[in-house]
Design an enzyme around this catalytic site. Structure first.
Site, PDB file in Angstrom:
ATOM      1  CG  PHE A  57      -0.261  -0.137   2.540  1.00 40.46           C
ATOM      2  CD1 PHE A  57       0.313   0.962   3.163  1.00 40.46           C
ATOM      3  CD2 PHE A  57      -0.179  -1.370   3.164  1.00 40.46           C
ATOM      4  CE1 PHE A  57       0.960   0.836   4.387  1.00 40.46           C
ATOM      5  CE2 PHE A  57       0.463  -1.502   4.387  1.00 40.46           C
ATOM      6  CZ  PHE A  57       1.033  -0.395   5.001  1.00 40.46           C
ATOM      7  NE  ARG A  85       0.898   5.446  17.995  1.00 45.52           N
ATOM      8  CZ  ARG A  85       1.085   5.027  16.738  1.00 45.52           C
ATOM      9  NH1 ARG A  85       1.324   5.891  15.761  1.00 45.52           N
ATOM     10  NH2 ARG A  85       1.012   3.759  16.435  1.00 45.52           N
ATOM     11  CB  THR A  91      -2.844   1.246  12.220  1.00 44.65           C
ATOM     12  OG1 THR A  91      -1.757   1.506  13.103  1.00 44.65           O
ATOM     13  CG2 THR A  91      -2.454   1.615  10.802  1.00 44.65           C
ATOM     14  NE  ARG A 102      -5.009   6.687  12.835  1.00 44.21           N
ATOM     15  CZ  ARG A 102      -3.783   6.204  12.917  1.00 44.21           C
ATOM     16  NH1 ARG A 102      -3.541   5.109  13.650  1.00 44.21           N
ATOM     17  NH2 ARG A 102      -2.781   6.808  12.297  1.00 44.21           N
ATOM     18  CG  ASN A 112      -5.079   6.271   9.436  1.00 43.07           C
ATOM     19  OD1 ASN A 112      -4.607   7.312   8.981  1.00 43.07           O
ATOM     20  ND2 ASN A 112      -4.340   5.254   9.802  1.00 43.07           N
ATOM     21  CG  HIS A 115       1.753  10.673  11.645  1.00 38.58           C
ATOM     22  ND1 HIS A 115       2.266   9.407  11.521  1.00 38.58           N
ATOM     23  CD2 HIS A 115       2.686  11.402  12.316  1.00 38.58           C
ATOM     24  CE1 HIS A 115       3.475   9.372  12.081  1.00 38.58           C
ATOM     25  NE2 HIS A 115       3.750  10.577  12.572  1.00 38.58           N
ATOM     26  CD  GLU A 126       7.070  10.878  13.170  1.00 41.07           C
ATOM     27  OE1 GLU A 126       6.980   9.806  12.546  1.00 41.07           O
ATOM     28  OE2 GLU A 126       6.211  11.259  13.997  1.00 41.07           O
TER      29      GLU A 126
HETATM   30  P1  IDP Z   1       0.194   4.353  12.438  1.00 36.16           P
HETATM   31  O1  IDP Z   1      -0.239   5.509  11.563  1.00 36.16           O
HETATM   32  O2  IDP Z   1      -0.934   3.883  13.328  1.00 36.16           O
HETATM   33  O3  IDP Z   1       1.466   4.622  13.200  1.00 36.16           O
HETATM   34  P2  IDP Z   1       1.715   2.717  10.535  1.00 36.16           P
HETATM   35  O4  IDP Z   1       1.848   1.241  10.572  1.00 36.16           O
HETATM   36  O5  IDP Z   1       2.911   3.551  10.897  1.00 36.16           O
HETATM   37  O6  IDP Z   1       0.463   3.102  11.467  1.00 36.16           O
HETATM   38  O7  IDP Z   1       1.200   3.083   9.088  1.00 36.16           O
HETATM   39  C1  IDP Z   1       1.281   4.380   8.596  1.00 36.16           C
HETATM   40  C2  IDP Z   1       0.046   4.688   7.772  1.00 36.16           C
HETATM   41  O8  IDP Z   1      -0.011   3.820   6.641  1.00 36.16           O
HETATM   42  C3  IDP Z   1      -1.282   4.436   8.493  1.00 36.16           C
HETATM   43  O9  IDP Z   1      -1.641   5.483   9.359  1.00 36.16           O
HETATM   44  C4  IDP Z   1      -2.234   4.275   7.340  1.00 36.16           C
HETATM   45  O10 IDP Z   1      -2.597   5.536   6.774  1.00 36.16           O
HETATM   46  C5  IDP Z   1      -1.374   3.512   6.333  1.00 36.16           C
HETATM   47  N1  IDP Z   1      -1.547   2.053   6.450  1.00 36.16           N
HETATM   48  C6  IDP Z   1      -1.024   1.241   7.407  1.00 36.16           C
HETATM   49  N2  IDP Z   1      -1.394  -0.049   7.213  1.00 36.16           N
HETATM   50  C7  IDP Z   1      -2.163  -0.046   6.096  1.00 36.16           C
HETATM   51  C8  IDP Z   1      -2.835  -1.078   5.362  1.00 36.16           C
HETATM   52  O11 IDP Z   1      -2.797  -2.280   5.697  1.00 36.16           O
HETATM   53  N3  IDP Z   1      -3.552  -0.680   4.251  1.00 36.16           N
HETATM   54  C9  IDP Z   1      -3.603   0.622   3.843  1.00 36.16           C
HETATM   55  N4  IDP Z   1      -2.969   1.614   4.493  1.00 36.16           N
HETATM   56  C10 IDP Z   1      -2.269   1.301   5.604  1.00 36.16           C
HETATM   57 MG    MG Z   2       3.400   4.869  12.467  1.00 35.33          MG
END
Ligand code: IDP
Ligand code: MG
Length: 135
Positions: A57, A85, A91, A102, A112, A115, A126
């Site tokens: 993705f 968080r 996520t 979310r 979602n 961030h 960051e």
């Molecule tokens: P986080 O935002 O909760 O820290 P991360 O694993 O760091 O999660 O992923 C970053 C961003 O990538 C997520 O916030 C979301 O927008 C996107 N994302 C994560 N996993 C998926 C997935 O399985 N499908 C589509 N988008 C995803």
């Molecule tokens: Mg993350």
């Protein structure tokens, strides 16, 4: 005092959720110490999500992050990284609990809404990435 980096993603801005999201952080008595509105460049989006570059993705994620303006925030408070968080939620928005940002606003998939930095080390990196002038 601890600081964390939050991004209200393009869907959050397009859906007029900025005020509601800022209100949640203010209700929790967190302090907004920096705020900026703008477009993320593709280059920075790829750096910001470099840890996910091998995922299927990744391109969808980068395209989404540069699809419209975002709002960058630095929030300050005791235990702010953990608090934000928890307020953000899981996520995958369909797994995020009601009462989280979310859980209440996120759509299934990539969109979602926000961030939030996931650790002290990430928060430092960051904040410097999006507010280099404050370093
Ligand atoms: P986080 O935002 O909760 O820290 P991360 O694993 O760091 O999660 O992923 C970053 C961003 O990538 C997520 O916030 C979301 O927008 C996107 N994302 C994560 N996993 C998926 C997935 O399985 N499908 C589509 N988008 C995803
Ligand atoms: Mg993350």
């Amino acid at each position: 005092m601890e600081k964390t980096l939050v991004i209200i993603k393009p869907d959050g801005v397009k859906r007029r959720l900025v005020g509601k999201i800022l209100g949640r952080f203010e209700n929790k008595n967190l302090t907004i110490v920096a705020m900026r509105y703008g477009m993320m460049t593709e280059e920075i989006a790829k750096i910001h999500y470099a840890h996910l570059s091998s995922r299927h993705f990744f391109k969808e994620l980068v395209d989404y992050m540069i699809s419209g303006p975002v709002v960058y925030l630095v929030l300050e408070g005791e235990e702010v990284i953990d608090i934000v968080r928890r307020m953000t939620g899981a996520t995958k928005s369909h797994e995020a609990l009601p009462g989280t940002i979310r859980g209440d606003y996120g759509l299934p998939g990539t969109q979602n809404v926000i961030h939030a930095s996931d650790s002290k080390d990430t928060a430092v990196i960051e904040i410097a990435r999006f507010f280099p002038e404050n370093e």
